[in-house]
Scaffold this active site. Structure first.
Site, PDB file in Angstrom:
ATOM      1  N   SER A   1      -4.923 -20.298  -4.298  1.00 24.78           N
ATOM      2  CA  SER A   1      -5.981 -19.662  -4.648  1.00 24.78           C
ATOM      3  C   SER A   1      -7.342 -20.397  -4.069  1.00 24.78           C
ATOM      4  O   SER A   1      -7.119 -21.591  -3.761  1.00 24.78           O
ATOM      5  CB  SER A   1      -6.236 -19.775  -6.099  1.00 24.78           C
TER       6      SER A   1
ATOM      7  N   SER B   1      -8.513 -13.745   0.906  1.00 26.36           N
ATOM      8  CA  SER B   1      -9.378 -12.373   0.726  1.00 26.36           C
ATOM      9  C   SER B   1     -10.323 -12.448   1.810  1.00 26.36           C
ATOM     10  O   SER B   1     -10.878 -11.437   2.283  1.00 26.36           O
ATOM     11  CB  SER B   1      -9.983 -12.509  -0.837  1.00 26.36           C
TER      12      SER B   1
ATOM     13  N   SER C   1       1.537 -14.944  -3.878  1.00 33.28           N
ATOM     14  CA  SER C   1       3.090 -15.028  -3.591  1.00 33.28           C
ATOM     15  C   SER C   1       3.750 -16.298  -3.355  1.00 33.28           C
ATOM     16  O   SER C   1       3.899 -16.737  -2.418  1.00 33.28           O
ATOM     17  CB  SER C   1       3.390 -14.142  -2.738  1.00 33.28           C
TER      18      SER C   1
END
Length: 203
Positions: A35, A40, A107
């Site tokens: 994260s 993204s 993942s």
């Protein structure tokens, strides 16, 4: 196969028909990493660049998927695997429709990523490891999740209270603490363009 299920795959237009219509070859570009590593951000930048080149793409992102199709799943090991399984099945539908699909998911285990690759098909699966160090991801803490995890407010948080297994043989490894977005996208294009549009150059 259950007795009441009658597949019609052989009657439907095939992937090659869709790819011919779109004038592109579809692949699955799977971003994995902690994260805050930049998955993204890079997925969005890549989509924009491919779109600029006339290529049809679809992004699947962890937050969007968990607010929709996977909103009934938690973060237990079992739910995480089911999360990836569903994502892979949806991704396969996009790939089979000729669409370049970009997935951005933590993942965290090799098992999960292999599951996704097996479902989608190894030949169509491009694994990109966003190898940004934990301390950099935690310093960014864009969503404030690391702070909550350190306080014990989030259980099973990857990198803090749950493990992350680095990919064994990723197709590309990017460290966003060392590379600018433009440089990362350039490396991605060098890898991806020959697969999705063989006649396209990087110029």
């Amino acid at each position: 196969m259950k007795n009441n299920i009658y597949p019609i795959f052989d009657k439907m237009l095939q992937r090659s028909d869709k790819e011919q219509l779109l004038k592109q070859h579809s692949v699955m570009i799977w971003f994995t990493g902690l994260s805050g590593s930049g998955k993204s951000t890079l997925a969005i930048a890549l989509e924009r660049e491919l779109h600029r080149r006339g290529l049809l793409c679809r992004i699947l992102d962890g937050d969007n998927i968990r607010s929709g199709i996977n909103n009934n799943l938690g973060f237990s090991p079992e739910d995480r695997i089911e999360n990836i399984r569903r994502i892979a099945e949806v991704s396969k539908l996009f790939v089979d429709s000729g669409i370049i699909t970009i997935a951005a998911f933590i993942s965290p285990s090799n098992e999960m990523r292999k599951l996704a690759s097996d479902i989608i098909g190894k030949d169509d699966f491009i694994e990109v490891f966003i190898d940004t160090p934990l301390e950099v991801c935690e310093e960014r803490d864009v969503k404030g999740l690391y702070a909550k995890a350190r306080r014990g407010e989030i259980k099973e948080f990857t990198g803090i209270s749950a493990p992350f297994e680095q990919p064994e043989h990723p197709d590309l490894r990017l460290d966003t603490s060392k590379l600018e977005i433009g440089d990362s996208v350039k490396k991605l294009l060098e890898l991806i363009l020959p697969k999705v549009k063989p006649e396209t150059t990087n110029n």
